[in-house]
Design a protein around this motif. Structure first.
Motif, PDB file in Angstrom:
ATOM      1  N   LEU A 155      -8.629  11.070   7.642  1.00  0.00           N
ATOM      2  CA  LEU A 155      -7.276  11.724   7.516  1.00  0.00           C
ATOM      3  C   LEU A 155      -6.459  10.749   6.485  1.00  0.00           C
ATOM      4  CD1 LEU A 155      -5.560  13.730   8.938  1.00  0.00           C
ATOM      5  CD2 LEU A 155      -4.470  11.920  10.298  1.00  0.00           C
ATOM      6  N   THR A 156      -5.928  11.272   5.468  1.00  0.00           N
ATOM      7  CA  THR A 156      -4.978  10.415   4.305  1.00  0.00           C
ATOM      8  C   THR A 156      -3.556  10.804   4.893  1.00  0.00           C
ATOM      9  OG1 THR A 156      -6.878  10.791   2.608  1.00  0.00           O
ATOM     10  CG2 THR A 156      -4.493  10.072   2.065  1.00  0.00           C
ATOM     11  N   LEU A 157      -2.769   9.545   4.793  1.00  0.00           N
ATOM     12  CA  LEU A 157      -1.502   9.415   5.098  1.00  0.00           C
ATOM     13  C   LEU A 157      -0.772   8.911   3.866  1.00  0.00           C
ATOM     14  CD1 LEU A 157      -2.127   8.157   8.426  1.00  0.00           C
ATOM     15  CD2 LEU A 157      -1.014  10.481   8.274  1.00  0.00           C
ATOM     16  N   ALA A 186       0.948  -1.254  -0.122  1.00  0.00           N
ATOM     17  CA  ALA A 186       0.168   0.041  -0.173  1.00  0.00           C
ATOM     18  C   ALA A 186       0.864   1.278   0.303  1.00  0.00           C
ATOM     19  CB  ALA A 186      -0.939  -0.120   1.246  1.00  0.00           C
ATOM     20  N   SER A 187       0.702   2.274  -0.749  1.00  0.00           N
ATOM     21  CA  SER A 187       1.136   3.591  -0.778  1.00  0.00           C
ATOM     22  C   SER A 187       0.550   4.538   0.153  1.00  0.00           C
ATOM     23  CB  SER A 187       1.332   4.320  -2.310  1.00  0.00           C
ATOM     24  OG  SER A 187       1.511   3.078  -3.107  1.00  0.00           O
ATOM     25  N   SER A 188      -0.691   4.369   0.341  1.00  0.00           N
ATOM     26  CA  SER A 188      -1.455   5.405   1.204  1.00  0.00           C
ATOM     27  C   SER A 188      -2.451   4.791   2.072  1.00  0.00           C
ATOM     28  CB  SER A 188      -2.316   6.631   0.172  1.00  0.00           C
ATOM     29  OG  SER A 188      -1.726   6.876  -0.633  1.00  0.00           O
ATOM     30  N   LEU A 189      -2.601   5.255   3.077  1.00  0.00           N
ATOM     31  CA  LEU A 189      -3.436   4.925   4.223  1.00  0.00           C
ATOM     32  C   LEU A 189      -4.678   6.127   4.896  1.00  0.00           C
ATOM     33  CD1 LEU A 189      -1.842   2.844   7.029  1.00  0.00           C
ATOM     34  CD2 LEU A 189      -3.501   4.611   7.553  1.00  0.00           C
ATOM     35  N   HIS A 190      -5.667   5.589   4.868  1.00  0.00           N
ATOM     36  CA  HIS A 190      -6.644   6.754   5.238  1.00  0.00           C
ATOM     37  C   HIS A 190      -7.325   6.133   6.582  1.00  0.00           C
ATOM     38  CE1 HIS A 190      -6.772   7.884   0.812  1.00  0.00           C
ATOM     39  NE2 HIS A 190      -6.621   6.460   0.792  1.00  0.00           N
ATOM     40  N   VAL A 191      -7.475   6.870   7.539  1.00  0.00           N
ATOM     41  CA  VAL A 191      -7.921   6.832   8.766  1.00  0.00           C
ATOM     42  C   VAL A 191      -9.414   7.298   8.855  1.00  0.00           C
ATOM     43  CG1 VAL A 191      -7.696   6.438  11.125  1.00  0.00           C
ATOM     44  CG2 VAL A 191      -5.752   6.355   9.915  1.00  0.00           C
ATOM     45  N   PHE A 192     -10.435   6.679   9.353  1.00  0.00           N
ATOM     46  CA  PHE A 192     -11.833   7.561   9.437  1.00  0.00           C
ATOM     47  C   PHE A 192     -12.358   7.265  10.829  1.00  0.00           C
ATOM     48  CE2 PHE A 192     -14.178   3.912   7.942  1.00  0.00           C
ATOM     49  CZ  PHE A 192     -13.481   3.350   6.999  1.00  0.00           C
ATOM     50  N   LEU A 193     -12.999   8.121  11.435  1.00  0.00           N
ATOM     51  CA  LEU A 193     -13.612   8.046  12.506  1.00  0.00           C
ATOM     52  C   LEU A 193     -14.922   8.625  12.618  1.00  0.00           C
ATOM     53  CD1 LEU A 193     -12.984   7.435  15.726  1.00  0.00           C
ATOM     54  CD2 LEU A 193     -11.991   9.774  15.812  1.00  0.00           C
ATOM     55  N   LEU A 194     -15.974   8.110  12.887  1.00  0.00           N
ATOM     56  CA  LEU A 194     -17.162   8.617  12.818  1.00  0.00           C
ATOM     57  C   LEU A 194     -18.358   8.371  14.153  1.00  0.00           C
ATOM     58  CD1 LEU A 194     -19.195   6.822  10.503  1.00  0.00           C
ATOM     59  CD2 LEU A 194     -17.022   7.293   9.881  1.00  0.00           C
ATOM     60  N   THR A 195     -19.104   9.471  14.320  1.00  0.00           N
ATOM     61  CA  THR A 195     -20.265   9.220  15.249  1.00  0.00           C
ATOM     62  C   THR A 195     -21.559   8.399  14.464  1.00  0.00           C
ATOM     63  OG1 THR A 195     -20.992  11.213  14.880  1.00  0.00           O
ATOM     64  CG2 THR A 195     -19.551  11.098  16.797  1.00  0.00           C
ATOM     65  N   ASN A 196     -22.378   8.268  15.235  1.00  0.00           N
ATOM     66  CA  ASN A 196     -23.916   7.448  14.842  1.00  0.00           C
ATOM     67  C   ASN A 196     -24.697   8.515  14.062  1.00  0.00           C
ATOM     68  OD1 ASN A 196     -26.031   6.042  14.313  1.00  0.00           O
ATOM     69  ND2 ASN A 196     -26.192   5.203  16.325  1.00  0.00           N
ATOM     70  N   ARG A 197     -24.605   8.595  12.768  1.00  0.00           N
ATOM     71  CA  ARG A 197     -25.515   9.536  12.245  1.00  0.00           C
ATOM     72  C   ARG A 197     -26.642   9.554  12.318  1.00  0.00           C
ATOM     73  NH1 ARG A 197     -27.012   7.965   6.989  1.00  0.00           N
ATOM     74  NH2 ARG A 197     -26.292   5.813   6.651  1.00  0.00           N
ATOM     75  N   PHE A 198     -27.281   8.434  12.803  1.00  0.00           N
ATOM     76  CA  PHE A 198     -28.903   8.355  13.219  1.00  0.00           C
ATOM     77  C   PHE A 198     -29.218   8.851  14.528  1.00  0.00           C
ATOM     78  CE2 PHE A 198     -28.087   4.719  10.045  1.00  0.00           C
ATOM     79  CZ  PHE A 198     -29.032   5.127   9.211  1.00  0.00           C
ATOM     80  N   ARG A 199     -28.102   9.240  15.266  1.00  0.00           N
ATOM     81  CA  ARG A 199     -28.359   9.626  16.708  1.00  0.00           C
ATOM     82  C   ARG A 199     -28.346  11.188  16.455  1.00  0.00           C
ATOM     83  NH1 ARG A 199     -28.084   6.822  21.288  1.00  0.00           N
ATOM     84  NH2 ARG A 199     -28.946   8.827  22.379  1.00  0.00           N
ATOM     85  N   LYS A 248     -17.926   4.277  14.870  1.00  0.00           N
ATOM     86  CA  LYS A 248     -17.010   3.396  13.939  1.00  0.00           C
ATOM     87  C   LYS A 248     -15.645   4.074  13.789  1.00  0.00           C
ATOM     88  CE  LYS A 248     -19.043   1.469   9.830  1.00  0.00           C
ATOM     89  NZ  LYS A 248     -19.690   1.469   8.444  1.00  0.00           N
ATOM     90  N   VAL A 249     -14.663   3.315  13.710  1.00  0.00           N
ATOM     91  CA  VAL A 249     -13.487   3.543  13.300  1.00  0.00           C
ATOM     92  C   VAL A 249     -12.914   2.664  12.279  1.00  0.00           C
ATOM     93  CG1 VAL A 249     -12.121   2.312  14.975  1.00  0.00           C
ATOM     94  CG2 VAL A 249     -11.118   4.393  13.890  1.00  0.00           C
ATOM     95  N   GLY A 250     -11.965   3.137  11.243  1.00  0.00           N
ATOM     96  CA  GLY A 250     -11.755   2.165  10.040  1.00  0.00           C
ATOM     97  C   GLY A 250     -10.528   2.839   9.425  1.00  0.00           C
ATOM     98  N   VAL A 251     -10.198   1.893   8.742  1.00  0.00           N
ATOM     99  CA  VAL A 251      -8.863   2.090   7.800  1.00  0.00           C
ATOM    100  C   VAL A 251      -9.281   1.520   6.298  1.00  0.00           C
ATOM    101  CG1 VAL A 251      -7.765  -0.149   8.408  1.00  0.00           C
ATOM    102  CG2 VAL A 251      -6.324   1.745   7.590  1.00  0.00           C
ATOM    103  N   MET A 252      -8.567   2.425   5.446  1.00  0.00           N
ATOM    104  CA  MET A 252      -8.490   2.059   4.087  1.00  0.00           C
ATOM    105  C   MET A 252      -7.209   2.160   3.665  1.00  0.00           C
ATOM    106  SD  MET A 252     -11.164   3.531   0.975  1.00  0.00           S
ATOM    107  CE  MET A 252     -10.428   5.101   1.123  1.00  0.00           C
ATOM    108  N   LEU A 253      -6.660   1.150   2.565  1.00  0.00           N
ATOM    109  CA  LEU A 253      -5.458   1.416   2.147  1.00  0.00           C
ATOM    110  C   LEU A 253      -5.676   1.396   0.604  1.00  0.00           C
ATOM    111  CD1 LEU A 253      -3.722  -1.921   3.727  1.00  0.00           C
ATOM    112  CD2 LEU A 253      -3.684   0.547   4.310  1.00  0.00           C
ATOM    113  N   THR A 254      -4.961   2.406  -0.135  1.00  0.00           N
ATOM    114  CA  THR A 254      -5.135   2.854  -1.516  1.00  0.00           C
ATOM    115  C   THR A 254      -3.656   2.949  -2.150  1.00  0.00           C
ATOM    116  OG1 THR A 254      -5.038   5.039  -1.209  1.00  0.00           O
ATOM    117  CG2 THR A 254      -7.314   4.081  -1.311  1.00  0.00           C
ATOM    118  N   GLY A 255      -3.786   2.941  -3.238  1.00  0.00           N
ATOM    119  CA  GLY A 255      -2.199   3.198  -4.062  1.00  0.00           C
ATOM    120  C   GLY A 255      -1.714   1.870  -3.995  1.00  0.00           C
TER     121      GLY A 255
END
Lengths: 442, 162
Positions: free
Chosen positions: A311-313, A288-301, A345-352
């Motif tokens: 955040l993209t790194l 992987a060349s890039s890593l994205h971290v995301f963090l979110l609250t419950n949008r239904f609440r 929710k917290v998560g990670v995505m790998l791109t590149g």
């Protein structure tokens, strides 16, 4: 002699429900539904549940009352069971046919040269019966000159009791007869936006789509829409993308079982997801060349303060070892984290993603081979002895944030202690005959 | 129970120690790709001194090969009860079940009887289908039009721990 080539789409009927029923035969002909990861929403329904009007994707809390009133048996998703039975279905298909293309956990395409069969339909009934006997999972087959038409045929194989699970489209008349009855939205590859565009032009069924003007289709639905139309005309032009096996992005993220507000819990969860995604990355031999971290609250609440950021790194150099990805991911999380929110929710995505063989070494690269060996050893151990046998300490042991799985059935086929029980002595041992199930509310 | 499981799982104990909740995920019942190999020695067993024939290992034997003919159609189940002891099937034994086999008369099968999985001897004769127990305490059962009955699979082996 028929020289035409046919595609057969084999689709397991209500797959997850059928898996749950295999070892609980008392659930046959009774309403059963399966919930998504985290018991969020309905992802599989038995015919009885469909008849109650429960739609796919409905949040569980909305149907809980109805489910209790009608004695619906509710299951959390048990992916070790579904995965094992899926492999078995695919193995049986491969025993029967030389060309099998696995499309999803419960679907596969078979390539059937017309010249091989005097009676294509009866051959398909044989396949269907063989899978039912060997694995115990009911399947339906749709057969046609293209994959898109095979999908259409499969819908009818399931819907129309007269088909008895097999629908063969061998003549142009048979194809058109079904296309008239098929809404454009039910054609493989036609999404909601395309449905709207087509509707405005008066195209509502599959036959009208088949006869649509090429130029207009290309302009409005792009070349992929035109391919779909060609497929409806019997010209096979959609290949199952081999690159599906080697994905260009990888994501790992799950909703928490309960809202999480503290950084240590988030760090644990993110570490778990990074470990998982790194393992997937190595399994497909990519970096992987890039890593994205995301963090979110419950949008239904909507009553709670909302927060959602990514955040993209960019990694100094492409990599696949867990610590190589873990360090920047955790740093990223610390930057994203704000106190005072209840996170869902917290998560990670790998791109590149690049193939592992084609790495550009930078001038200051340290020798990474010891890391590679460590990761290979770790992956081998985890494959052999089960996930998380060996893991990074940061992923946590208690995992109090992990998702809910309240109604999970035993891993009947993949754990010694979960093997299905069979009664030997119907009177004496009745209470032991079947493993305890949970009917909610009982 | 604990003793027996220890034997079956053998090396798995080590793994169990790693998992705080004591569960093992993703350990498959059998996996033809990862064979468990036991060496077969071409010489007789001699207790006492090493045999000069130890160098002549012929080949390795795989228990999966012996017990499983059709992997995707083979399932393991656990026996509960004592109605089949006459056939050498005891409470808590493990049965190897092959769903791809046709249930010939006289074979031991797993049946779905009124919604439950049960192990019985399947006998066809004089146009009557009967399910026999192998224990005088349990009467034979006749399959009539009212019985919900289905063959789930054919039992091919019993694994009994001593």
């Amino acid at each position: 002699m028929n020289t035409q080539k046919f595609f057969a789409l084999v689709d397991c009927n209500n797959f997850y429900v059928s898996c749950e029923r295999l070892f609980r035969p008392e659930l046959n002909n009774r309403p059963v539904l399966v919930l998504s990861n985290n018991d969020g929403c309905v992802i599989a329904r038995s015919n009885e549940v469909k008849a109650l009007g429960v739609k796919m994707g409905t949040p569980y809390f909305k149907v809980r009352g109805l489910a209790q009133r009608h004695g619906v048996k509710v299951f959390s998703s048990n992916y070790s069971l579904y995965g094992d039975l899926s492999h078995r279905v695919m193995d049986v298909l491969q025993q029967l046919e030389p060309e099998v293309e696995i499309y999803s956990i419960d679907e596969a395409f078979l390539m059937l040269p017309g010249s091989r069969f005097v009676d294509l339909a009866s051959h398909c009934h044989t396949i269907r019966e063989r899978v039912r006997q060997c694995v115990g999972i009911p399947v339906s087959l749709g057969v046609a000159p293209t994959r898109t038409l095979a999908k259409v045929a499969n819908q009818f194989a399931k819907k129309d009791p007269a088909c008895a699970g097999v629908c063969c489209l061998e003549t142009p008349d048979a194809i058109d007869h079904l296309l008239v009855q098929t809404g454009v939205g039910d054609v493989w590859g036609i999404g909601n936006r395309s449905v709207e565009k087509l509707r405005r032009r008066g195209i509502v069924n599959g036959l009208q789509l088949k006869q649509a003007d090429d130029d207009w289709i290309r302009r409005q639905l792009t070349v992929s829409g035109l391919r779909t139309v060609m497929e409806l005309r019997g010209v096979s032009c959609i290949e199952i993308d081999d690159s599906r096996a080697q994905k260009r992005t990888l994501v790992c993220s799950r909703s928490f079982g309960r809202p999480v507000k503290d950084l240590p819990d988030l760090r644990e969860a993110l570490s778990s997801y990074v470990s998982r995604v790194a393992e997937k990355l190595r399994a497909q031999r990519s970096l992987a060349s890039s890593l994205h971290v995301f963090l979110l609250t419950n949008r239904f609440r909507t009553d709670l303060p909302q927060y959602s950021r990514t955040l993209t790194l960019h990694l100094p150099e492409p990599g696949s070892s867990t610590p190589h990805l873990l360090r920047p991911a955790l740093k990223g999380l610390e930057q994203l984290f704000k106190t005072g929110y209840l996170y869902q929710k917290v998560g990670v995505m790998l791109t590149g993603l690049v193939p592992a063989g084609q790495r550009q070494l930078s001038l200051f690269t340290a020798n990474a081979s010891s890391d590679t060996e460590l990761m290979t050893a770790m992956d081998q151990i985890n494959r052999r002895w089960g996930r998380d046998t060996l893991c990074y300490g940061g992923t946590g042991r208690a995992k109090t944030w992990a998702g809910r799985q309240s109604f999970c059935s035993p891993a009947y086929t993949t754990r010694w202690e979960d093997l299905p029980q069979v009664g030997a002595g119907s009177e004496k041992c009745q209470e032991n005959v079947l493993p305890d199930g949970i009917i909610e509310g009982s | 129970m604990a003793d027996r499981q220890e034997k079956i799982e053998g090396m798995l104990d080590m793994v169990q120690a790693w998992k705080s909740d004591g569960s093992i995920e993703g350990v498959y019942c059998f996996n033809p790709g990862e064979k468990v190999l036991r060496p077969l020695f071409a010489c007789g067993v001699s207790a006492g001194f090493p045999s000069p024939a130890d160098d002549y290992i012929e080949r390795q034997l795989d228990l999966n090969e012996l017990l499983i003919r059709n992997p995707p159609a083979t399932f393991f189940v656990r026996v509960t009860g004592d109605s089949m002891t006459g056939a050498g099937i005891n409470h808590d034994d493990l049965l190897v079940v092959d769903r791809s086999l046709e249930p010939a008369s006289g074979r031991i099968i797993i049946a779905v009887l009124n919604g439950e999985l049960t192990v019985k001897r399947f006998v066809l004769g004089d146009g009557i289908c009967r399910l026999l127990a192998e224990n005088p305490d349990y009467p034979p059962q006749e399959i009539t039009a009212d019985t919900t009955f289905e063959v789930w699979g054919v039992v091919t082996s019993v694994i009994h721990s001593l």
